[in-house]
Design an enzyme around this catalytic site. Structure first.
Site, short mmCIF file in Angstrom:
data_model
loop_
_atom_site.label_atom_id
_atom_site.label_comp_id
_atom_site.label_asym_id
_atom_site.label_seq_id
_atom_site.Cartn_x
_atom_site.Cartn_y
_atom_site.Cartn_z
N LYS A 10 0.52 -1.21 -0.32
CA LYS A 10 -0.02 -0.03 0.09
C LYS A 10 0.96 1.03 0.00
O LYS A 10 2.33 1.58 0.11
CB LYS A 10 -1.23 0.05 1.59
N TYR A 50 -12.59 -1.79 -3.27
CA TYR A 50 -13.26 -2.08 -1.79
C TYR A 50 -15.08 -1.83 -0.92
O TYR A 50 -15.30 -1.80 -0.76
CB TYR A 50 -12.40 -1.11 -0.80
N ASN A 113 -1.95 0.02 7.47
CA ASN A 113 -0.95 -0.97 7.46
C ASN A 113 -0.31 -1.71 6.35
O ASN A 113 -0.57 -2.60 6.18
CB ASN A 113 -2.95 -1.63 8.37
N HIS A 116 -2.03 -5.66 1.66
CA HIS A 116 -3.65 -5.76 1.31
C HIS A 116 -3.52 -7.74 1.23
O HIS A 116 -2.27 -7.58 -0.03
CB HIS A 116 -4.29 -5.32 0.63
N GLU A 127 -9.98 -10.59 -7.10
CA GLU A 127 -9.27 -9.45 -7.08
C GLU A 127 -7.64 -10.21 -8.38
O GLU A 127 -7.41 -9.27 -8.38
CB GLU A 127 -8.41 -9.10 -5.83
P1 CMP Z 1 -7.12 -4.33 3.77
O1 CMP Z 1 -7.23 -5.48 4.26
O2 CMP Z 1 -7.12 -3.67 3.12
O3 CMP Z 1 -9.29 -4.28 3.92
C1 CMP Z 1 -9.57 -3.59 4.33
C2 CMP Z 1 -9.25 -2.43 4.67
O4 CMP Z 1 -9.80 -1.52 5.78
C3 CMP Z 1 -8.32 -2.83 5.91
O5 CMP Z 1 -7.73 -3.62 5.63
C4 CMP Z 1 -7.94 -1.50 6.46
O6 CMP Z 1 -7.12 -1.15 6.12
C5 CMP Z 1 -9.10 -0.86 6.65
N1 CMP Z 1 -9.85 -0.70 8.10
C6 CMP Z 1 -10.48 -1.25 8.76
N2 CMP Z 1 -10.85 -0.58 9.57
C7 CMP Z 1 -10.35 0.85 9.72
C8 CMP Z 1 -10.82 1.51 10.22
N3 CMP Z 1 -11.14 1.56 11.07
N4 CMP Z 1 -9.83 2.99 9.88
C9 CMP Z 1 -9.68 2.90 8.69
N5 CMP Z 1 -9.12 2.06 8.21
C10 CMP Z 1 -9.83 0.73 8.20
#
Ligand code: CMP
Length: 139
Positions: A10, A50, A113, A116, A127
């Site tokens: 990311k 998403y 984070n 993904h 995906e």
């Molecule tokens: P990902 O695995 O890419 O899939 C959905 C994403 O939503 C997840 O990683 C997080 O980065 C994001 N996400 C989940 N919870 C929150 C939150 N409370 N605030 C912001 N982003 C979130």
């Protein structure tokens, strides 16, 4: 069973020049990176990707973040790749991620984070199809 999963490095990670370091962790864990490209996802593409999270309060922020800077999209291959990559990534929130996982090592927050990974076989297939054409995937 040899499986393929879909991964995104990311924007928070590409911005900090962590692509090589994260790929080293992925390869050291036994995954083969069978396809990979650096792209900039549009806001519309992020919203489609998403869509499953569209009712969540963080949906807008999530899509804006994913489209904010280039990302690396990749296909990873390994025995049990889908589950094993989720283990290697660690918990969604880095505060809960186990030591040694990618998110524990590199992630900044639950939104930023770093990686993904697909959560199931059907998701992995859709995906991969969303980001890669057939000629980019070598069997
Ligand atoms: P990902 O695995 O890419 O899939 C959905 C994403 O939503 C997840 O990683 C997080 O980065 C994001 N996400 C989940 N919870 C929150 C939150 N409370 N605030 C912001 N982003 C979130």
């Amino acid at each position: 069973m040899i499986e393929r999963t879909f991964s995104i490095i990311k924007p928070d990670a590409t911005r900090r020049n962590l692509t090589g370091e994260i790929n080293s962790v992925i390869e050291a864990a036994g995954f083969r990176i069978v396809a990979q490209k650096r792209i900039k996802i549009t806001l519309e593409q992020a919203k489609t990707f998403y869509a499953v999270h569209s009712s969540r309060p963080f949906y807008g922020e999530l899509c804006e973040f994913l489209s904010s800077d280039p990302v690396i999209v990749q296909i990873l291959e390994k025995e049990n790749a889908i589950e094993d990559y989720r283990t290697l990534m660690g918990a969604t929130n880095p505060a809960d991620a186990a030591e040694g996982t990618i998110r524990h090592r590199f992630a900044l927050s639950v939104g930023q984070n770093s990686v993904h990974g697909s959560d199931a076989a059907e998701t992995a297939a859709s995906e991969i199809k969303f980001f890669f054409s057939d000629i980019e995937i070598i069997e």
